[in-house]
Each structure stands twice: as structure tokens, then as C-alpha cells.
Motif scaffolding. Structure first.
Motif, PDB file in Angstrom:
ATOM      1  N   THR A 284      -6.076  74.395  56.979  1.00  0.00           N
ATOM      2  CA  THR A 284      -7.592  74.415  56.713  1.00  0.00           C
ATOM      3  C   THR A 284      -8.052  75.579  56.120  1.00  0.00           C
ATOM      4  OG1 THR A 284      -7.953  72.779  58.581  1.00  0.00           O
ATOM      5  CG2 THR A 284      -9.693  74.006  57.832  1.00  0.00           C
TER       6      THR A 284
ATOM      7  N   GLY B 247       4.213  83.383  57.767  1.00  0.00           N
ATOM      8  CA  GLY B 247       3.945  82.599  59.120  1.00  0.00           C
ATOM      9  C   GLY B 247       2.549  83.187  59.595  1.00  0.00           C
TER      10      GLY B 247
ATOM     11  N   GLY C 174      -9.181  77.295  63.427  1.00  0.00           N
ATOM     12  CA  GLY C 174      -9.406  77.238  64.993  1.00  0.00           C
ATOM     13  C   GLY C 174      -9.674  78.550  65.608  1.00  0.00           C
ATOM     14  N   ARG C 175      -8.657  79.648  65.065  1.00  0.00           N
ATOM     15  CA  ARG C 175      -9.076  80.648  65.917  1.00  0.00           C
ATOM     16  C   ARG C 175     -10.179  81.430  65.313  1.00  0.00           C
ATOM     17  NH1 ARG C 175      -5.521  80.575  69.595  1.00  0.00           N
ATOM     18  NH2 ARG C 175      -3.500  80.236  68.992  1.00  0.00           N
TER      19      ARG C 175
ATOM     20  N   PRO D 242       3.367  72.480  53.470  1.00  0.00           N
ATOM     21  CA  PRO D 242       3.102  72.358  54.968  1.00  0.00           C
ATOM     22  C   PRO D 242       2.375  73.784  55.533  1.00  0.00           C
ATOM     23  CG  PRO D 242       5.047  71.454  54.869  1.00  0.00           C
ATOM     24  CD  PRO D 242       4.767  71.853  53.209  1.00  0.00           C
TER      25      PRO D 242
ATOM     26  N   ASN E  72      -3.562  82.615  62.303  1.00  0.00           N
ATOM     27  CA  ASN E  72      -2.942  81.806  63.484  1.00  0.00           C
ATOM     28  C   ASN E  72      -2.529  82.727  64.742  1.00  0.00           C
ATOM     29  OD1 ASN E  72      -1.163  82.627  61.535  1.00  0.00           O
ATOM     30  ND2 ASN E  72       0.242  81.256  62.377  1.00  0.00           N
ATOM     31  N   ASN E  73      -2.004  84.087  64.394  1.00  0.00           N
ATOM     32  CA  ASN E  73      -1.511  84.938  65.436  1.00  0.00           C
ATOM     33  C   ASN E  73      -2.846  86.071  65.915  1.00  0.00           C
ATOM     34  OD1 ASN E  73      -1.001  86.304  62.878  1.00  0.00           O
ATOM     35  ND2 ASN E  73       0.922  86.971  63.895  1.00  0.00           N
ATOM     36  N   SER E  74      -3.838  85.753  65.521  1.00  0.00           N
ATOM     37  CA  SER E  74      -5.056  86.472  65.714  1.00  0.00           C
ATOM     38  C   SER E  74      -5.144  87.901  65.303  1.00  0.00           C
ATOM     39  CB  SER E  74      -5.160  86.513  67.327  1.00  0.00           C
ATOM     40  OG  SER E  74      -5.224  85.280  68.122  1.00  0.00           O
TER      41      SER E  74
ATOM     42  N   THR F 280      -8.412  76.213  68.601  1.00  0.00           N
ATOM     43  CA  THR F 280      -6.973  76.522  68.874  1.00  0.00           C
ATOM     44  C   THR F 280      -6.714  76.779  70.280  1.00  0.00           C
ATOM     45  OG1 THR F 280      -7.519  78.757  68.256  1.00  0.00           O
ATOM     46  CG2 THR F 280      -6.091  77.665  66.715  1.00  0.00           C
TER      47      THR F 280
ATOM     48  N   LEU G 194     -13.079  80.171  64.364  1.00  0.00           N
ATOM     49  CA  LEU G 194     -14.370  79.576  64.847  1.00  0.00           C
ATOM     50  C   LEU G 194     -14.412  80.002  66.413  1.00  0.00           C
ATOM     51  CD1 LEU G 194     -14.381  76.203  63.318  1.00  0.00           C
ATOM     52  CD2 LEU G 194     -15.482  78.146  62.413  1.00  0.00           C
ATOM     53  N   ASP G 195     -13.222  80.031  67.338  1.00  0.00           N
ATOM     54  CA  ASP G 195     -13.236  80.350  68.675  1.00  0.00           C
ATOM     55  C   ASP G 195     -13.813  81.892  68.808  1.00  0.00           C
ATOM     56  OD1 ASP G 195     -12.715  79.862  71.350  1.00  0.00           O
ATOM     57  OD2 ASP G 195     -10.711  79.957  71.007  1.00  0.00           O
ATOM     58  N   TYR G 196     -13.248  82.963  68.155  1.00  0.00           N
ATOM     59  CA  TYR G 196     -13.617  84.025  68.173  1.00  0.00           C
ATOM     60  C   TYR G 196     -15.171  84.352  67.893  1.00  0.00           C
ATOM     61  CZ  TYR G 196      -8.583  84.756  68.885  1.00  0.00           C
ATOM     62  OH  TYR G 196      -7.275  84.447  69.524  1.00  0.00           O
TER      63      TYR G 196
ATOM     64  N   SER H 146      -6.505  80.806  59.981  1.00  0.00           N
ATOM     65  CA  SER H 146      -6.500  79.844  61.016  1.00  0.00           C
ATOM     66  C   SER H 146      -8.030  79.682  61.137  1.00  0.00           C
ATOM     67  CB  SER H 146      -6.085  80.446  62.301  1.00  0.00           C
ATOM     68  OG  SER H 146      -6.333  79.563  63.438  1.00  0.00           O
TER      69      SER H 146
ATOM     70  N   TYR I  39      -9.820  84.954  61.066  1.00  0.00           N
ATOM     71  CA  TYR I  39      -8.455  85.484  61.801  1.00  0.00           C
ATOM     72  C   TYR I  39      -7.323  84.694  61.082  1.00  0.00           C
ATOM     73  CZ  TYR I  39     -10.885  88.184  65.209  1.00  0.00           C
ATOM     74  OH  TYR I  39     -11.864  89.185  66.098  1.00  0.00           O
TER      75      TYR I  39
ATOM     76  N   LEU J  63     -11.652  71.207  67.460  1.00  0.00           N
ATOM     77  CA  LEU J  63     -12.078  72.252  66.431  1.00  0.00           C
ATOM     78  C   LEU J  63     -11.268  73.719  66.889  1.00  0.00           C
ATOM     79  CD1 LEU J  63     -15.923  71.916  66.640  1.00  0.00           C
ATOM     80  CD2 LEU J  63     -14.443  71.138  64.917  1.00  0.00           C
TER      81      LEU J  63
END
Lengths: 197, 197
Positions: A134, A47, A53-54, A130, A73-75, B94, A56-58, A51, A71, B92
């Protein structure tokens, strides 16, 4: 670190492997202008997966290079990029897939794809389709204009160019030599990699 | 379509609901400059979920608006954007999360977040945290410069601005009124929505 003993991923194929925290994954473009898709899961905790999205955000920017962290998905930090002779990798687009060739290129019949090759490789670890999101698309040249229009260009990587990613946790990884004509200047080539340390 | 009967999502909270194929989800920013995160799963097939990477690849641009399709990870159309008075949404990043507030803003203690609110809402359908990926961040103003540096700006949405998304399959959806100061010009506001048809 031990001397690199490279493994070669043949054109339009993929592989999977485990990596321990502290080891370094070195991915090399042996002939130039070739893309390699990377995806990863925490070993024993699938799980927890890569990620976009995480990350790019960070990072605060979309072109991740030396010093940047990939990162989960749970950072949780999964990889730190510790060396990079190219500086242009994509983390926006999903791996090429059978459906992508049909939707974007009207391809008929089977087409090898990074998604299929990642799944083939990762199934032995119990990963299902599934769960593959990305990918970090190493050496892939994806640019955007100010209006947000996406262009996939010829990779800027030359023969021998490389990236090194230090594992920040124990992981299972999938890695490909990309199957998409449009990402690799119309020519399919291999990818070399080594797990160091 | 029936007359819209809006439901209001209070500031820093979220909700979940089902939508049938052919129905239209209308999301309204009632006061302006507020973001709403949307995520969705195929009803009864939660391995089929919204995919930023596939949607951006097939659209060929990162700012999805009227006429664009939001795809699932397995390349099925989930939503078609049929109306959009803003034209600037992010796909883009999360959803904001407890970890995001800690990592980016050094926040201490609990902070409400879109991720937590999506999970709270979607748990009644059996959705677990790792299944919630990159959201479609309605009204969120995310820009990139040519070097790829990401800037989160004040939403350009004015009071009453809206987007309409037609469901292309039966789905369970999570939707929030965003909890992040940095995305909403420092002020928390509600989001209104209606499922039409």
C-alpha cells in the motif's frame, strides 16, 4: 538546503531514485488535482518497506500530515512529514493497477497504472512486484462515511501545492504521476519533485 | 460439510494451518470481546498474500462482512466471507507487535504479540517476518471519526459469535488469539476455529 531543481514526472508515468537520511523529498502538484503514489524501501534491506498499517496505528489517525511519521513494516521511521500545504493524503488504498482497472472499471486492454510504473522504476534496484504494498497516495482524496463506505473524490490540491517528507534512513523510492482517471478529476497531469539537502 | 471440530487457540498465542479451495474457515469468539488476527499466503506462491489495500479498494468500504472478498496483493480472491454474526472487523491496522507495545504503550521487556505468534506459526512454511503484512483483524472494533482519528474500542462480539470465510485458493494461514490488552477489553481469552468441508 540547495535551491530546488525539480524533476518532472510526465502524466501516467513514474520514476525511482535514492534518498539519503536527512534529505527532504518535496513533491509538488504543478497543475492541481493530481495524485502521486510513493513507496520506499530501506536501501540494501528491501525487507524493510513502507507500512500503511503500522503508520496508521502509531499515528492514531488516517490522514497523515505535518509532524506525522511514515513507518516501515518493522516499525522503523522512514519519513517524517515536515511541511504540507494540503493535509489530505490517502494511506489506505493500493496503487492503481491493471487488475484494478479491470475489476472496478471493466477496462479492456492495457491501462497505464501506478503499480506498473512503480515496478518499472524500482526493478533496477531489484524490487519485484509482490514487494510493492500500500502506497502513500499523496494528494489523493479518499473519504469514509460513518458506515465505512469509501469515496474517492477530486484532490483538493491546487497548482503549486506541495508536501515535504524528511528521510529518516537511506532509501530507494518509487514515485508516480497517477494513471487513474477516477482519482484525478478525469485529467492526467504531471508531478514535480525534488530531493533537497 | 462435516460437523465442526473446533481447535482452541490459547490466550496470547497463535497457530498455522493449510486450507484447500472450497473449504470454509470458521472463527469463533468463545467467550466474547476477543480479537483474532488472520493472515494468509497462496500455497507454494508466498509472493501472493493477503492485501488490505486491494480488498478495501475493491469492496469500496472498510468494514468487510458477508459477501465481501479478501483479495491478495496481485488481485486474486483469497477468501469470501460467507457468514458473519458480528459485522465489525478491522482491516486497517497491522498485528500488534513487540515494537507496537514499546511505541504506543512504553512497555518494557518482552510482550506476547500477534505478529510474533503469526511468525512462530508460519515459519514452518518458510514465511519470514517482512512477508506478514496488515492482517484481517477479526472481531476488532476500530472506528474513525470524520477527521480520521482512529479509536480502538471493545469488540462487539459476544460469546459464540463467529465469522465464516470460504477459501478461494489453496492457502497457508496464520491465526491468533490477540495479545493486546487494548483490543480485548483488558482480558486475554482464547479463540476457537475449524476448517470445514
Amino acid at each position: 538546503m540547495s535551491h530546488p531543481e525539480y524533476q518532472r514526472i510526465p502524466p501516467q508515468s513514474g520514476t525511482s531514485f535514492t534518498i539519503r537520511r536527512g534529505q527532504v523529498l518535496r513533491v509538488v502538484d504543478p497543475m492541481g488535482e493530481q495524485v502521486s503514489d510513493l513507496f520506499a524501501f530501506a536501501e540494501g534491506e528491501h525487507g524493510c518497506a513502507l507500512s500503511s498499517g503500522r503508520s496508521l496505528d502509531y499515528a492514531g489517525h488516517i490522514y497523515l500530515t505535518t509532524g506525522d511519521i511514515l513507518y516501515s513494516n518493522n516499525s522503523k521511521p522512514m519519513f517524517t512529514i515536515v511541511a504540507d500545504s494540503v493535509g489530505l493524503h490517502d494511506f489506505l488504498l493500493t496503487p492503481c493497477s491493471q487488475e484494478m482497472f479491470e475489476i472496478l472499471y471493466k477496462h479492456e486492454g492495457h491501462h497505464p497504472s501506478c503499480f506498473e510504473n512503480l515496478l518499472k522504476g524500482l526493478q533496477r534496484y531489484g524490487i519485484e512486484a509482490p514487494q510493492i504494498g500500500t502506497t502513500f497516495n499523496i494528494f489523493m482524496n479518499v473519504k469514509m462515511d460513518p458506515a465505512g463506505v469509501v469515496t474517492v473524490g477530486v484532490p483538493t490540491s491546487k497548482a503549486g501545492d506541495y508536501i515535504e517528507l524528511r528521510a529518516e534512513m537511506d532509501m530507494v523510492c518509487g514515485l508516480t504521476a497517477c494513471s487513474a482517471e477516477g482519482s484525478n478529476n478525469g485529467c492526467f497531469k504531471p508531478i514535480d519533485f525534488a530531493v533537497l539537502g
